[in-house]
Design a protein around this motif. Structure first.
Motif, mmCIF file in Angstrom:
data_model
loop_
_atom_site.group_PDB
_atom_site.id
_atom_site.type_symbol
_atom_site.label_atom_id
_atom_site.label_comp_id
_atom_site.label_asym_id
_atom_site.label_seq_id
_atom_site.Cartn_x
_atom_site.Cartn_y
_atom_site.Cartn_z
ATOM 1 N N PHE A 471 35.206 40.380 47.790
ATOM 2 C CA PHE A 471 35.424 39.187 48.626
ATOM 3 C C PHE A 471 34.753 37.971 48.003
ATOM 4 C CE2 PHE A 471 33.859 36.383 52.007
ATOM 5 C CZ PHE A 471 35.050 36.047 52.626
ATOM 6 N N LEU A 472 33.501 38.130 47.576
ATOM 7 C CA LEU A 472 32.766 37.008 46.989
ATOM 8 C C LEU A 472 33.360 36.592 45.653
ATOM 9 C CD1 LEU A 472 29.121 38.135 47.844
ATOM 10 C CD2 LEU A 472 30.456 36.331 48.964
ATOM 11 N N ASP A 473 33.818 37.566 44.860
ATOM 12 C CA ASP A 473 34.423 37.228 43.568
ATOM 13 C C ASP A 473 35.737 36.480 43.766
ATOM 14 O OD1 ASP A 473 34.299 37.406 40.669
ATOM 15 O OD2 ASP A 473 36.031 38.741 40.819
ATOM 16 N N ASN A 474 36.512 36.855 44.761
ATOM 17 C CA ASN A 474 37.745 36.112 45.061
ATOM 18 C C ASN A 474 37.434 34.665 45.442
ATOM 19 O OD1 ASN A 474 39.404 38.271 44.548
ATOM 20 N ND2 ASN A 474 39.885 38.711 46.673
ATOM 21 N N LYS A 475 36.387 34.479 46.257
ATOM 22 C CA LYS A 475 35.992 33.125 46.656
ATOM 23 C C LYS A 475 35.566 32.305 45.440
ATOM 24 C CE LYS A 475 36.643 33.297 51.090
ATOM 25 N NZ LYS A 475 37.687 32.434 51.726
ATOM 26 N N ARG A 476 34.839 32.953 44.519
ATOM 27 C CA ARG A 476 34.401 32.259 43.300
ATOM 28 C C ARG A 476 35.611 31.824 42.476
ATOM 29 N NH1 ARG A 476 34.068 33.518 38.154
ATOM 30 N NH2 ARG A 476 34.691 35.682 38.545
ATOM 31 N N ARG A 477 36.606 32.682 42.340
ATOM 32 C CA ARG A 477 37.803 32.359 41.570
ATOM 33 C C ARG A 477 38.604 31.248 42.264
ATOM 34 N NH1 ARG A 477 39.529 36.755 37.898
ATOM 35 N NH2 ARG A 477 37.852 38.307 37.835
ATOM 36 N N VAL A 485 44.119 31.650 46.744
ATOM 37 C CA VAL A 485 45.181 32.544 46.277
ATOM 38 C C VAL A 485 44.873 33.956 46.763
ATOM 39 C CG1 VAL A 485 46.401 33.466 44.276
ATOM 40 C CG2 VAL A 485 45.545 31.117 44.239
ATOM 41 N N ARG A 486 45.843 34.580 47.402
ATOM 42 C CA ARG A 486 45.673 35.950 47.877
ATOM 43 C C ARG A 486 46.144 36.933 46.808
ATOM 44 N NH1 ARG A 486 49.203 34.745 53.111
ATOM 45 N NH2 ARG A 486 50.422 33.910 51.359
ATOM 46 N N ALA A 487 45.627 38.132 46.856
ATOM 47 C CA ALA A 487 45.966 39.116 45.825
ATOM 48 C C ALA A 487 47.460 39.357 45.745
ATOM 49 C CB ALA A 487 45.240 40.434 46.125
ATOM 50 N N TYR A 488 48.126 39.415 46.883
ATOM 51 C CA TYR A 488 49.546 39.729 46.891
ATOM 52 C C TYR A 488 50.426 38.507 46.647
ATOM 53 C CZ TYR A 488 48.192 38.714 51.736
ATOM 54 O OH TYR A 488 47.615 38.166 52.865
ATOM 55 N N ASP A 489 49.820 37.348 46.335
ATOM 56 C CA ASP A 489 50.585 36.162 45.966
ATOM 57 C C ASP A 489 50.813 36.065 44.457
ATOM 58 O OD1 ASP A 489 51.014 35.146 48.491
ATOM 59 O OD2 ASP A 489 49.172 33.976 48.514
ATOM 60 N N VAL A 490 50.071 36.832 43.671
ATOM 61 C CA VAL A 490 50.171 36.736 42.213
ATOM 62 C C VAL A 490 51.044 37.879 41.697
ATOM 63 C CG1 VAL A 490 48.893 36.642 40.046
ATOM 64 C CG2 VAL A 490 47.834 35.806 42.149
ATOM 65 N N PRO A 491 52.138 37.591 40.970
ATOM 66 C CA PRO A 491 52.975 38.662 40.427
ATOM 67 C C PRO A 491 52.167 39.587 39.518
ATOM 68 C CG PRO A 491 54.085 36.541 40.227
ATOM 69 C CD PRO A 491 52.664 36.250 40.642
ATOM 70 N N PRO A 502 42.749 35.263 34.396
ATOM 71 C CA PRO A 502 42.262 34.145 35.213
ATOM 72 C C PRO A 502 42.858 34.136 36.618
ATOM 73 C CG PRO A 502 42.917 33.383 33.033
ATOM 74 C CD PRO A 502 43.391 34.791 33.155
ATOM 75 N N GLU A 503 44.092 34.634 36.757
ATOM 76 C CA GLU A 503 44.767 34.580 38.049
ATOM 77 C C GLU A 503 44.473 35.790 38.927
ATOM 78 O OE1 GLU A 503 48.459 34.103 35.799
ATOM 79 O OE2 GLU A 503 48.952 32.545 37.245
ATOM 80 N N PHE A 504 43.704 36.733 38.421
ATOM 81 C CA PHE A 504 43.445 37.976 39.145
ATOM 82 C C PHE A 504 42.718 37.717 40.466
ATOM 83 C CE2 PHE A 504 40.869 41.695 40.199
ATOM 84 C CZ PHE A 504 41.777 42.715 40.092
ATOM 85 N N ARG A 505 43.159 38.412 41.498
ATOM 86 C CA ARG A 505 42.451 38.447 42.776
ATOM 87 C C ARG A 505 42.359 39.891 43.232
ATOM 88 N NH1 ARG A 505 42.266 33.990 41.137
ATOM 89 N NH2 ARG A 505 42.181 32.022 42.287
ATOM 90 N N TRP A 506 41.197 40.250 43.748
ATOM 91 C CA TRP A 506 40.982 41.618 44.228
ATOM 92 C C TRP A 506 41.781 41.858 45.498
ATOM 93 C CZ3 TRP A 506 38.529 44.882 41.087
ATOM 94 C CH2 TRP A 506 37.613 44.359 40.172
#
Length: 508
Positions: A471-477, A485-491, A502-506
């Motif tokens: 959660f914290l790493d997603n906020k940092r990104r 950006v949500r994880a399921y928004d990135v192909p 760079p576009e990765f989200r957990w």
């Protein structure tokens, strides 16, 4: 879509991170990548077409896979039912040999899981799974003819070999048909067969053990019945299962194109990518891999403890052999129900870690309640309720944990490698479970109850910490990119490198 408009199945370039679920530059664009899909967009516009496709997969795949896993669990766990019918006495076991019989299964189970899973990736799980099923059904059938400890010991080794890659291959197989947020409830429906198998095993044992005036001990009939059913169904499954969505003869060309797009943008970076071991071991460059494996270890002890020793735990309540097996049914059935409730809730919320933590807490609570009871007969209802909580807290984390790390790995080779190590590692903890439930600790098994409860508590803590880190790493990104950006928004076709992208989200 008309046949002349059928799209190419080649992946296309994708846009950068999006602040919304649809591209801002032209929401009305009409170019098509697959039926019902706006080009390069993760979200399918024609939800009706996608739901219809999922229903076709559900009806075609899930019932058969569930029955296959039911037989897998039956053939692995029927040794506990056979033991309640004096198998050890009939085969003249010495002290400690029954526990050794349980333990040896897990050695080949761990050793052969990765190579067999890689073979499954190479030749298709739809072909390798039925072959494995035929093998473990045959070994179960042969167990009915054993005359001594050495014979059944050897068969348990080969049974462990043939079951090693079964669950990892099923998980991988389903990731080639379903999106990430659709996976948990499908795996839950499949895995619920394990709980039903434990309940069904008790019912079969209840019926078989009442056979009278037979030339053989009743436990031998248990192996014969379950082994024959397994071998027969494996032949049907080999013919029935489709190798992939692209080779599924029950789909139209447009449906195959839609199926490809769904997996390309929301499951795999490269669909049906050829397995390369050098690329696959790159998964061990990520710290999260070791956290997932540690949680698998914490999961394995309660999971195997309940699977192998539920009859012995309930035997403490003072019932006869026949009633003991009958009373294992209800806890396992409610375990399957709880598994489905948590998995469907997890998919609906698009969250994994909170529900995994909840499952671990169920495990911890159930074992601690049971351990705290000194006079079982005076508190028999509370003791029996504790066995229900034990099953609630073992099934759900197993499915959701496998789903969790598969959701966060877009590289197919890395996904199958980690799954083929993580799932057997959890099962390897059967070595711990089978040796903490010692004969000298009967009927309460206090050291075992405390040990299993401690593993459950540790699993809850590790899952909560890993979820918080993600959660914290997603906020940092998000702060770095200036967009949420949500994880399921990135192909997923752009996430082959995992957290290094760079576009990765957990996927939390």
């Amino acid at each position: 879509m008309d046949s002349k408009d059928s799209p190419s199945l080649a992946p296309m370039d994708s846009p950068g991170p999006r602040k919304d679920s649809l591209p801002e530059e032209d929401p009305n664009r009409t170019e098509r990548y697959a039926p019902g899909v706006v080009e390069n967009v993760v979200h399918v516009v024609d939800h009706k077409a996608e739901r219809a496709l999922c229903r076709r997969f559900d009806l075609r795949l899930l019932p058969v896979l569930a029955v296959m896993y039911l037989f897998n669990a039956l053939d692995k766990g029927n040794i506990g039912n056979a033991e309640t019918d004096n198998m050890s006495d009939d085969l003249n076991f010495k002290d400690g040999q029954y526990n050794l019989l349980l333990s040896i299964f897990f050695v080949p189970y761990v050793i052969f899981a990765p190579p067999f899973a890689m073979l499954g990736k190479r030749f298709s799980p739809a072909r390798v799974l039925p072959i494995l099923m035929f093998c473990f059904g045959s070994f179960t059938l042969l167990a009915a003819s054993t005359k001594n400890f050495g014979g059944i010991f050897a068969l348990r080794w080969f049974l462990g070999m043939s079951e090693a890659a079964f669950f990892p291959l099923v998980i991988y197989y389903l990731t080639t048909f379903y999106r990430r947020a659709e996976l948990a409830r499908r795996l839950a429906l499949f895995y619920a067969a394990s709980n039903i198998a434990n309940a069904f095993s008790g019912l079969i044992a209840f019926g078989v053990f009442q056979i009278e005036n037979t030339p053989m001990p009743q436990w031998r009939y248990l192996f014969i019945i379950e082994g024959c059913a397994t071998v027969s169904f494996s032949i049907f499954a080999f013919w029935y299962l489709p190798r992939s969505a692209s080779e599924a003869n029950f789909l139209s060309p447009d449906e195959k194109a839609l199926a490809f797009h769904r997996i390309q943008v929301d499951s795999s970076a490269i669909v049906n990518e050829k397995f390369k071991f050098r690329d696959a071991i790159g998964i061990f460059r990520h710290l999260s891999t070791y956290c997932f494996l540690a949680i698998e270890i914490c999961l394995g002890v309660p999971l195997q403890g309940v699977s192998l020793f539920m009859p012995q735990i309930i035997e403490r309540l003072g019932y006869t052999t026949v009633k003991t097996n009958l009373y294992t049914v209800a806890p396992n059935v409610t375990g399957a129900v709880m598994l489905l409730v948590l998995a469907f809730s997890s998919d609906a919320a698009k969250l994994r870690s909170p529900f995994i933590v909840l499952g671990f807490l169920f495990t911890f609570t159930g074992f601690m309640i049971y351990a705290s009871i000194t006079d079982v007969q005076s508190q028999i209802r509370v003791a029996y309720f504790a066995t229900f909580m034990m099953t609630w807290g073992t099934s759900a984390p197993s499915v959701l944990l496998s789903t969790w790390y598969n959701n966060n790995i877009a590289h197919e080779g890395r996904r199958i490698l980690l799954t083929s190590i993580g799932v057997p590692l959890a099962n390897l903890m059967g070595l711990v479970a089978s040796n903490v439930f010692r004969e000298q600790d009967k009927p309460k098994y206090m050291p075992a109850l405390i040990t299993v409860g401690a593993f459950g508590a540790t699993g809850a803590v590790l899952s909560a910490l890993l979820g918080a880190y993600m959660f914290l790493d997603n906020k940092r990104r998000d702060r770095r990119d200036g967009a949420t950006v949500r994880a399921y928004d990135v192909p997923t076709e752009r996430l082959r490198d995992g957290p290094a992208s760079p576009e990765f989200r957990w996927f939390l």
